[in-house]
Design a protein around this motif. Structure first.
Motif, PDB file in Angstrom:
ATOM      1  N   ALA A  24       0.827  -1.207   0.000  1.00 15.88           N
ATOM      2  CA  ALA A  24       0.000   0.000   0.000  1.00 15.88           C
ATOM      3  C   ALA A  24       0.863   1.260   0.000  1.00 15.88           C
ATOM      4  O   ALA A  24       0.603   2.197  -0.756  1.00 15.88           O
ATOM      5  CB  ALA A  24      -0.945  -0.008   1.196  1.00 15.88           C
ATOM      6  N   VAL A  25       1.898   1.284   0.817  1.00 13.40           N
ATOM      7  CA  VAL A  25       2.782   2.450   0.886  1.00 13.40           C
ATOM      8  C   VAL A  25       3.515   2.651  -0.441  1.00 13.40           C
ATOM      9  O   VAL A  25       3.582   3.761  -0.974  1.00 13.40           O
ATOM     10  CB  VAL A  25       3.777   2.316   2.058  1.00 13.40           C
ATOM     11  CG1 VAL A  25       4.862   3.370   1.982  1.00 13.40           C
ATOM     12  CG2 VAL A  25       3.041   2.398   3.385  1.00 13.40           C
ATOM     13  N   ASP A  28       1.102   3.799  -3.179  1.00 14.89           N
ATOM     14  CA  ASP A  28       0.736   5.194  -2.934  1.00 14.89           C
ATOM     15  C   ASP A  28       1.828   6.134  -3.435  1.00 14.89           C
ATOM     16  O   ASP A  28       1.530   7.160  -4.059  1.00 14.89           O
ATOM     17  CB  ASP A  28       0.485   5.414  -1.446  1.00 14.89           C
ATOM     18  CG  ASP A  28       0.066   6.843  -1.155  1.00 14.89           C
ATOM     19  OD1 ASP A  28      -1.086   7.195  -1.472  1.00 14.89           O
ATOM     20  OD2 ASP A  28       0.897   7.597  -0.631  1.00 14.89           O
ATOM     21  N   GLU A  29       3.076   5.795  -3.183  1.00 15.46           N
ATOM     22  CA  GLU A  29       4.195   6.633  -3.641  1.00 15.46           C
ATOM     23  C   GLU A  29       4.249   6.711  -5.165  1.00 15.46           C
ATOM     24  O   GLU A  29       4.475   7.781  -5.737  1.00 15.46           O
ATOM     25  CB  GLU A  29       5.520   6.105  -3.095  1.00 15.46           C
ATOM     26  CG  GLU A  29       5.674   6.282  -1.603  1.00 15.46           C
ATOM     27  CD  GLU A  29       5.650   7.739  -1.176  1.00 15.46           C
ATOM     28  OE1 GLU A  29       6.216   8.598  -1.890  1.00 15.46           O
ATOM     29  OE2 GLU A  29       5.037   8.028  -0.127  1.00 15.46           O
ATOM     30  N   ALA A  32       1.326   8.868  -6.432  1.00 15.01           N
ATOM     31  CA  ALA A  32       1.598  10.281  -6.160  1.00 15.01           C
ATOM     32  C   ALA A  32       2.642  10.833  -7.134  1.00 15.01           C
ATOM     33  O   ALA A  32       2.505  11.963  -7.614  1.00 15.01           O
ATOM     34  CB  ALA A  32       2.071  10.469  -4.721  1.00 15.01           C
ATOM     35  N   ARG A  42      -0.562  16.779  -3.449  1.00 15.66           N
ATOM     36  CA  ARG A  42      -0.557  15.314  -3.531  1.00 15.66           C
ATOM     37  C   ARG A  42      -1.992  14.799  -3.563  1.00 15.66           C
ATOM     38  O   ARG A  42      -2.828  15.220  -2.757  1.00 15.66           O
ATOM     39  CB  ARG A  42       0.186  14.750  -2.330  1.00 15.66           C
ATOM     40  CG  ARG A  42       0.364  13.255  -2.346  1.00 15.66           C
ATOM     41  CD  ARG A  42       1.066  12.816  -1.067  1.00 15.66           C
ATOM     42  NE  ARG A  42       1.151  11.382  -1.004  1.00 15.66           N
ATOM     43  CZ  ARG A  42       2.234  10.678  -1.248  1.00 15.66           C
ATOM     44  NH1 ARG A  42       3.363  11.304  -1.543  1.00 15.66           N
ATOM     45  NH2 ARG A  42       2.234   9.374  -1.188  1.00 15.66           N
ATOM     46  N   ASP A  44      -5.251  12.475  -2.946  1.00 15.22           N
ATOM     47  CA  ASP A  44      -5.706  11.544  -1.918  1.00 15.22           C
ATOM     48  C   ASP A  44      -5.838  10.185  -2.581  1.00 15.22           C
ATOM     49  O   ASP A  44      -6.729   9.974  -3.407  1.00 15.22           O
ATOM     50  CB  ASP A  44      -7.058  11.978  -1.352  1.00 15.22           C
ATOM     51  CG  ASP A  44      -6.963  13.269  -0.567  1.00 15.22           C
ATOM     52  OD1 ASP A  44      -5.904  13.516   0.032  1.00 15.22           O
ATOM     53  OD2 ASP A  44      -7.960  14.016  -0.548  1.00 15.22           O
ATOM     54  N   THR A  45      -4.944   9.288  -2.257  1.00 12.46           N
ATOM     55  CA  THR A  45      -4.914   7.978  -2.893  1.00 12.46           C
ATOM     56  C   THR A  45      -5.397   6.918  -1.916  1.00 12.46           C
ATOM     57  O   THR A  45      -4.946   6.870  -0.778  1.00 12.46           O
ATOM     58  CB  THR A  45      -3.482   7.620  -3.342  1.00 12.46           C
ATOM     59  OG1 THR A  45      -3.007   8.651  -4.203  1.00 12.46           O
ATOM     60  CG2 THR A  45      -3.440   6.294  -4.070  1.00 12.46           C
ATOM     61  N   TRP A  46      -6.318   6.086  -2.371  1.00 15.08           N
ATOM     62  CA  TRP A  46      -6.819   4.975  -1.581  1.00 15.08           C
ATOM     63  C   TRP A  46      -6.253   3.691  -2.177  1.00 15.08           C
ATOM     64  O   TRP A  46      -6.389   3.442  -3.380  1.00 15.08           O
ATOM     65  CB  TRP A  46      -8.341   4.936  -1.629  1.00 15.08           C
ATOM     66  CG  TRP A  46      -8.985   6.096  -0.949  1.00 15.08           C
ATOM     67  CD1 TRP A  46      -9.121   7.358  -1.455  1.00 15.08           C
ATOM     68  CD2 TRP A  46      -9.529   6.125   0.357  1.00 15.08           C
ATOM     69  NE1 TRP A  46      -9.734   8.167  -0.545  1.00 15.08           N
ATOM     70  CE2 TRP A  46     -10.006   7.430   0.591  1.00 15.08           C
ATOM     71  CE3 TRP A  46      -9.680   5.167   1.346  1.00 15.08           C
ATOM     72  CZ2 TRP A  46     -10.619   7.793   1.775  1.00 15.08           C
ATOM     73  CZ3 TRP A  46     -10.294   5.540   2.524  1.00 15.08           C
ATOM     74  CH2 TRP A  46     -10.745   6.834   2.726  1.00 15.08           C
ATOM     75  N   VAL A  47      -5.616   2.881  -1.340  1.00 15.14           N
ATOM     76  CA  VAL A  47      -5.070   1.601  -1.780  1.00 15.14           C
ATOM     77  C   VAL A  47      -5.652   0.520  -0.879  1.00 15.14           C
ATOM     78  O   VAL A  47      -5.570   0.615   0.345  1.00 15.14           O
ATOM     79  CB  VAL A  47      -3.528   1.569  -1.690  1.00 15.14           C
ATOM     80  CG1 VAL A  47      -2.988   0.225  -2.146  1.00 15.14           C
ATOM     81  CG2 VAL A  47      -2.908   2.700  -2.512  1.00 15.14           C
TER      82      VAL A  47
END
Length: 64
Positions: A24-25, A28-29, A32, A42, A44-47
């Motif tokens: 997830a991290v 997300d990177e 972004a 940045r 808002d990202t949902w994983v």
């Protein structure tokens, strides 16, 4: 707002309890890095990371 869903064999999550968090991290990177607009805000990202039992996966019509 990007929404990313990752599905993998649930036994992989059981073998490595931190795998979902690391995926997830990292995802997300990447999102972004590629989806941040010119103003630098940045997104808002949902994983979500889902473990699916092996019996629910098929490949070429065969359960794997």
């Amino acid at each position: 707002m990007p929404l990313v869903t990752v599905k993998l064999f649930e036994h992989r999550l059981q073998e490595d309890p931190e795998l979902a968090r690391r995926l997830a991290v990292a995802i997300d990177e990447v999102v972004a890095a590629h989806c941040t607009p010119a103003n630098g805000a940045r997104p808002d990202t949902w994983v979500t990371v889902e473990g699916v039992p092996r019996t629910q996966w098929t490949f070429n019509g065969e359960i794997r």
